[in-house]
Scaffold this motif. Structure first.
Motif, mmCIF file in Angstrom:
data_model
loop_
_atom_site.group_PDB
_atom_site.id
_atom_site.type_symbol
_atom_site.label_atom_id
_atom_site.label_comp_id
_atom_site.label_asym_id
_atom_site.label_seq_id
_atom_site.Cartn_x
_atom_site.Cartn_y
_atom_site.Cartn_z
ATOM 1 N N ASN A 244 0.823 -1.193 0.000
ATOM 2 C CA ASN A 244 0.000 0.000 0.000
ATOM 3 C C ASN A 244 0.863 1.252 0.000
ATOM 4 O O ASN A 244 1.670 1.458 0.903
ATOM 5 C CB ASN A 244 -0.931 -0.005 1.226
ATOM 6 C CG ASN A 244 -2.026 1.030 1.129
ATOM 7 O OD1 ASN A 244 -1.761 2.209 0.940
ATOM 8 N ND2 ASN A 244 -3.276 0.587 1.248
ATOM 9 N N PHE A 245 0.667 2.078 -1.019
ATOM 10 C CA PHE A 245 1.408 3.330 -1.158
ATOM 11 C C PHE A 245 0.476 4.535 -1.056
ATOM 12 O O PHE A 245 0.848 5.641 -1.425
ATOM 13 C CB PHE A 245 2.099 3.379 -2.520
ATOM 14 C CG PHE A 245 3.137 2.312 -2.752
ATOM 15 C CD1 PHE A 245 4.491 2.597 -2.636
ATOM 16 C CD2 PHE A 245 2.772 1.028 -3.115
ATOM 17 C CE1 PHE A 245 5.451 1.632 -2.873
ATOM 18 C CE2 PHE A 245 3.725 0.051 -3.354
ATOM 19 C CZ PHE A 245 5.074 0.352 -3.225
ATOM 20 N N ASN A 246 -0.739 4.307 -0.559
ATOM 21 C CA ASN A 246 -1.794 5.309 -0.662
ATOM 22 C C ASN A 246 -2.091 5.949 0.694
ATOM 23 O O ASN A 246 -2.615 5.294 1.598
ATOM 24 C CB ASN A 246 -3.063 4.646 -1.223
ATOM 25 C CG ASN A 246 -4.068 5.656 -1.717
ATOM 26 O OD1 ASN A 246 -4.201 6.755 -1.179
ATOM 27 N ND2 ASN A 246 -4.796 5.280 -2.773
ATOM 28 N N GLU A 247 -1.775 7.227 0.837
ATOM 29 C CA GLU A 247 -2.006 7.929 2.103
ATOM 30 C C GLU A 247 -3.485 7.942 2.476
ATOM 31 O O GLU A 247 -3.844 7.787 3.647
ATOM 32 C CB GLU A 247 -1.488 9.369 2.001
ATOM 33 C CG GLU A 247 0.025 9.475 1.844
ATOM 34 C CD GLU A 247 0.479 10.924 1.778
ATOM 35 O OE1 GLU A 247 -0.165 11.771 2.441
ATOM 36 O OE2 GLU A 247 1.459 11.211 1.066
ATOM 37 N N GLU A 248 -4.344 8.089 1.495
ATOM 38 C CA GLU A 248 -5.781 8.183 1.767
ATOM 39 C C GLU A 248 -6.312 6.886 2.390
ATOM 40 O O GLU A 248 -7.052 6.923 3.384
ATOM 41 C CB GLU A 248 -6.534 8.490 0.469
ATOM 42 C CG GLU A 248 -8.038 8.624 0.661
ATOM 43 C CD GLU A 248 -8.748 8.936 -0.642
ATOM 44 O OE1 GLU A 248 -9.993 8.779 -0.689
ATOM 45 O OE2 GLU A 248 -8.077 9.334 -1.618
ATOM 46 N N THR A 249 -5.963 5.754 1.813
ATOM 47 C CA THR A 249 -6.482 4.492 2.355
ATOM 48 C C THR A 249 -5.856 4.175 3.709
ATOM 49 O O THR A 249 -6.506 3.577 4.574
ATOM 50 C CB THR A 249 -6.222 3.330 1.380
ATOM 51 O OG1 THR A 249 -4.816 3.238 1.099
ATOM 52 C CG2 THR A 249 -6.981 3.528 0.083
ATOM 53 N N MET B 33 5.123 -2.547 -7.523
ATOM 54 C CA MET B 33 6.104 -1.472 -7.645
ATOM 55 C C MET B 33 5.371 -0.227 -8.150
ATOM 56 O O MET B 33 4.385 -0.341 -8.881
ATOM 57 C CB MET B 33 7.223 -1.855 -8.604
ATOM 58 C CG MET B 33 8.066 -3.039 -8.151
ATOM 59 S SD MET B 33 9.398 -3.415 -9.313
ATOM 60 C CE MET B 33 10.512 -2.042 -8.998
ATOM 61 N N PRO B 34 5.828 0.962 -7.762
ATOM 62 C CA PRO B 34 5.185 2.170 -8.273
ATOM 63 C C PRO B 34 5.078 2.123 -9.799
ATOM 64 O O PRO B 34 6.095 2.060 -10.497
ATOM 65 C CB PRO B 34 6.134 3.287 -7.816
ATOM 66 C CG PRO B 34 6.752 2.747 -6.557
ATOM 67 C CD PRO B 34 6.924 1.275 -6.822
ATOM 68 N N PRO B 35 3.848 2.086 -10.329
ATOM 69 C CA PRO B 35 3.702 1.948 -11.785
ATOM 70 C C PRO B 35 4.145 3.197 -12.531
ATOM 71 O O PRO B 35 3.899 4.324 -12.094
ATOM 72 C CB PRO B 35 2.202 1.703 -11.964
ATOM 73 C CG PRO B 35 1.565 2.272 -10.742
ATOM 74 C CD PRO B 35 2.552 2.118 -9.631
ATOM 75 N N ASP C 218 -2.316 3.515 -16.363
ATOM 76 C CA ASP C 218 -3.751 3.430 -16.631
ATOM 77 C C ASP C 218 -4.202 1.995 -16.889
ATOM 78 O O ASP C 218 -5.395 1.727 -17.029
ATOM 79 C CB ASP C 218 -4.114 4.311 -17.831
ATOM 80 C CG ASP C 218 -3.493 3.820 -19.132
ATOM 81 O OD1 ASP C 218 -2.371 3.267 -19.082
ATOM 82 O OD2 ASP C 218 -4.128 3.973 -20.184
ATOM 83 N N ARG C 219 -3.249 1.071 -16.936
ATOM 84 C CA ARG C 219 -3.580 -0.345 -17.151
ATOM 85 C C ARG C 219 -3.439 -1.168 -15.880
ATOM 86 O O ARG C 219 -3.608 -2.382 -15.904
ATOM 87 C CB ARG C 219 -2.677 -0.924 -18.248
ATOM 88 C CG ARG C 219 -2.951 -0.338 -19.609
ATOM 89 C CD ARG C 219 -2.106 -0.956 -20.690
ATOM 90 N NE ARG C 219 -0.815 -0.289 -20.851
ATOM 91 C CZ ARG C 219 0.353 -0.871 -20.668
ATOM 92 N NH1 ARG C 219 0.412 -2.116 -20.271
ATOM 93 N NH2 ARG C 219 1.477 -0.207 -20.863
ATOM 94 N N VAL C 220 -3.116 -0.512 -14.764
ATOM 95 C CA VAL C 220 -2.950 -1.204 -13.486
ATOM 96 C C VAL C 220 -4.227 -1.084 -12.664
ATOM 97 O O VAL C 220 -4.813 0.006 -12.557
ATOM 98 C CB VAL C 220 -1.752 -0.619 -12.704
ATOM 99 C CG1 VAL C 220 -1.718 -1.172 -11.288
ATOM 100 C CG2 VAL C 220 -0.450 -0.944 -13.419
ATOM 101 N N PRO D 6 -2.002 5.539 -5.317
ATOM 102 C CA PRO D 6 -2.732 6.747 -5.716
ATOM 103 C C PRO D 6 -3.033 6.773 -7.213
ATOM 104 O O PRO D 6 -2.191 6.408 -8.042
ATOM 105 C CB PRO D 6 -1.775 7.878 -5.327
ATOM 106 C CG PRO D 6 -0.906 7.310 -4.258
ATOM 107 C CD PRO D 6 -0.744 5.856 -4.605
ATOM 108 N N GLU D 7 -4.247 7.185 -7.549
ATOM 109 C CA GLU D 7 -4.689 7.391 -8.935
ATOM 110 C C GLU D 7 -4.727 6.093 -9.747
ATOM 111 O O GLU D 7 -4.723 6.131 -10.981
ATOM 112 C CB GLU D 7 -3.801 8.434 -9.635
ATOM 113 C CG GLU D 7 -3.805 9.786 -8.940
ATOM 114 C CD GLU D 7 -2.863 10.776 -9.599
ATOM 115 O OE1 GLU D 7 -2.242 10.428 -10.616
ATOM 116 O OE2 GLU D 7 -2.752 11.892 -9.078
ATOM 117 N N VAL D 8 -4.775 4.957 -9.065
ATOM 118 C CA VAL D 8 -4.943 3.672 -9.731
ATOM 119 C C VAL D 8 -6.324 3.137 -9.373
ATOM 120 O O VAL D 8 -6.744 3.213 -8.211
ATOM 121 C CB VAL D 8 -3.844 2.671 -9.299
ATOM 122 C CG1 VAL D 8 -4.205 1.246 -9.667
ATOM 123 C CG2 VAL D 8 -2.513 3.054 -9.951
ATOM 124 N N VAL D 9 -7.040 2.587 -10.352
ATOM 125 C CA VAL D 9 -8.408 2.102 -10.119
ATOM 126 C C VAL D 9 -8.373 0.908 -9.159
ATOM 127 O O VAL D 9 -7.633 -0.056 -9.367
ATOM 128 C CB VAL D 9 -9.078 1.691 -11.440
ATOM 129 C CG1 VAL D 9 -10.468 1.088 -11.164
ATOM 130 C CG2 VAL D 9 -9.198 2.897 -12.369
#
Length: 534
Positions: A76-81, A295-297, A303-305, A314-317
């Motif tokens: 997990n690299f997402n501050e929000e989650t 790994m950080p895409p 946009d394919r991850v 962040p910014e990944v669906v």
């Protein structure tokens, strides 16, 4: 937040000492690292609240397991989650002990723990607490996957609480060392639980040859460890003209009867996790991450991850709990895949790989194995497995396997096998010399086989013609190593470097009591293992 990080939980930590400054080697920022520490501190507070509350709940256990899993390297690299999960922990703690925050005489027992107290502790205390923490983080991944399939164990769940409680105590080495070893004991039970969950749900794995060619047309690559996510994806893509390819630790899925029955589960794409930024760069297909290692895409394929479960960037669906993979399916159809069948190879040029040699399969031919040993056809067994990674020196494992004598069998598991699993090593008396036992959690299979062989030969595991040569990267490798130590297994070789969180005194204890040793060179290690004199 403008923070400075400290993290040394993975093998690639900077300078073999610790990642500091603005970002870690894995790609997480100092702010993400700080939030992961906050989450861990909140989990320690929750564990102490659970211990103090007569109304402890299954929800708290699930939250602890999910929180620990979230802090594993490359998840997990997402501050929000992370902030959202911290809030969930606080809410659960408030529910369990509602009057704690209003207490006129605060005891501090259930407050969020300050992780700096561990990172700045006496070096030996820090070392032992780190082994406990990183061990239960790895174990949490296994407990999580079992829980998804409806399997849990009260003793395993309680140990997470017990271990977190211990991390918050001002204990010394004498109190902490038993918790370290108990982590290995409980992890063995947890791996057994997950093995039962997988085999009772999907059947016993059986050997299968997996092609590395990607057929023309739309396809999806799925990576990670979660077989449940793969099953959902296979069901949702059935009859849609979309093929599914595994990647990384998902490769062993091809061996399970309830998964390989789907004709559109076609093969395996790519190698180990650390090559994904290169391998995914021009891939005309979406990639679904079910667990680490993300790994950080790069922007070229971000946009394919797609992520699911506790994986987040962040910014990944992100695909939520409803497991509606429609966005992934639509992306596959939009991209269209390759215009013609495209052949890929493994690191050594092989066009196929095999998997599926779980304990059920290997023990079904135990008589054949024992006979081959007794007549001298098989001289030695090598368990060469573990995590892969990018640090220089990991070619050791490829060269080691190539140099293993032809009268030896190699068992392997986890993503470290991608260094050599496309090699054709032939057979011994009809038995393949290279047997892939599965994912990292399938170390349970290797242990089961070792214990069964020891019983058959009437000796201890350490007296078997069996040597373990491991590579490690993240926290699941830590809990597996602790399990092996709990079982009294000695003479393990570990590389490519020893963990940065091992203090000199703790390392000396492991060397003295378990004869654990770092890898050196393939030639020298083989000479020592096999007793070959100059």
């Amino acid at each position: 937040m403008n923070t400075q990080m400290f993290c040394f939980q993975c093998e690639q930590t900077a300078g073999c000492k610790g990642c500091t400054g603005a970002a870690g080697v894995c790609g997480k920022t100092a702010d993400v690292s700080a939030l992961q520490d906050q989450l861990t501190g909140a989990l320690i507070g929750l564990a102490r609240a659970v211990d103090a509350s007569p109304d402890s709940s299954e929800n708290a256990s699930r939250l602890i397991i999910r929180g620990l899993f979230t802090t594993i390297t490359n998840v997990n690299f997402n501050e929000e989650t992370l902030r959202s999960l911290i809030a969930e922990v606080h809410q659960e703690k408030k529910r369990l002990v509602p009057d704690c925050g209003d207490c006129g005489s605060p005891c501090g027992r259930t407050s969020d723990y300050d992780m700096a107290k561990i990172w700045q502790a006496d070096v030996d205390v820090r070392s032992l607490k780190s082994r406990i923490l990183f061990g239960i983080r790895g174990m949490a991944a296994y407990a999580y996957h079992a829980e998804v399939l409806g399997y849990s164990d009260r003793d395993v769940n309680y140990f997470f609480i017990k271990a977190l409680f211990a991390l918050g105590e001002d204990w010394g080495m004498d109190e902490l060392l038993p918790i370290v070893l108990e982590t290995g004991e409980v992890n063995f039970k947890c791996m057994e639980l997950l093995d039962r969950a997988n085999t009772e749900t999907y059947g016993n794995p059986s050997p299968v040859t997996v092609p590395l060619t990607v057929e023309k047309g739309p396809f999806i690559v799925i990576t990670g460890h979660d077989l449940f996510d793969l099953k959902q994806l296979l069901e949702q893509t059935e009859d849609k003209g979309i093929n599914i390819y595994t990647h990384g630790e998902m490769l062993p899925a091809h061996a399970y009867p309830e998964l390989k029955k789907y004709p559109h589960l076609k093969g395996n794409f790519g190698t180990a996790w650390q090559n994904q930024q290169k391998e995914f760069a021009n891939l005309p297909a979406p990639i679904l991450f079910t667990t680490n290692c993300l790994m950080p895409p790069k922007d070229s394929y971000k946009d394919r991850v797609f992520t699911t479960e506790v994986v987040s960037y962040p910014e990944v669906v992100h695909i939520g709990e409803d497991k509606d993979f429609t966005p992934v399916i639509q992306k596959a159809l939009e991209l269209g895949g390759f215009d013609e069948d495209t052949a890929f190879t493994g690191i050594n040029g092989g066009t196929t790989v095999t998997t599926g040699f779980g304990h059920n399969t290997v023990l079904s031919v135990a008589d054949q194995v024992i006979k081959a040993v007794k007549k001298g056809s098989i001289r030695h067994f090598f368990l060469v497995g573990g995590c892969d990674g990018a640090r220089a020196g990991r070619n050791y494992y490829t060269e080691f396997v190539k140099k293993v004598p032809a009268d030896s069998v190699i068992l392997t598991l986890a993503c470290g096998k991608y260094r050599f699993n496309d090699l054709d090593l032939g057979t011994i008396d009809g038995l393949p010399r290279l047997m892939d036992m599965g994912q990292c959690n399938d170390a349970y299979s290797a242990i089961r086989v070792a214990l069964a062989l020891a019983e058959a030969f009437g000796c201890g595991v350490n007296e078997l013609p069996l040597s373990m040569v491991f590579s490690w990267y993240e926290q699941k490798a830590v809990c597996i190593l602790l399990t092996l130590l709990h079982l009294g297994i000695k003479n393990i070789r570990l590389g490519p470097t020893l963990p940065a969180f091992l203090s000199p005194n703790v390392l000396a204890y492991l060397v003295e009591n378990y004869q654990i040793a770092p890898t050196t060179t393939p030639e020298d290690d083989l000479k020592e293992i096999l007793g070959i004199e100059e």
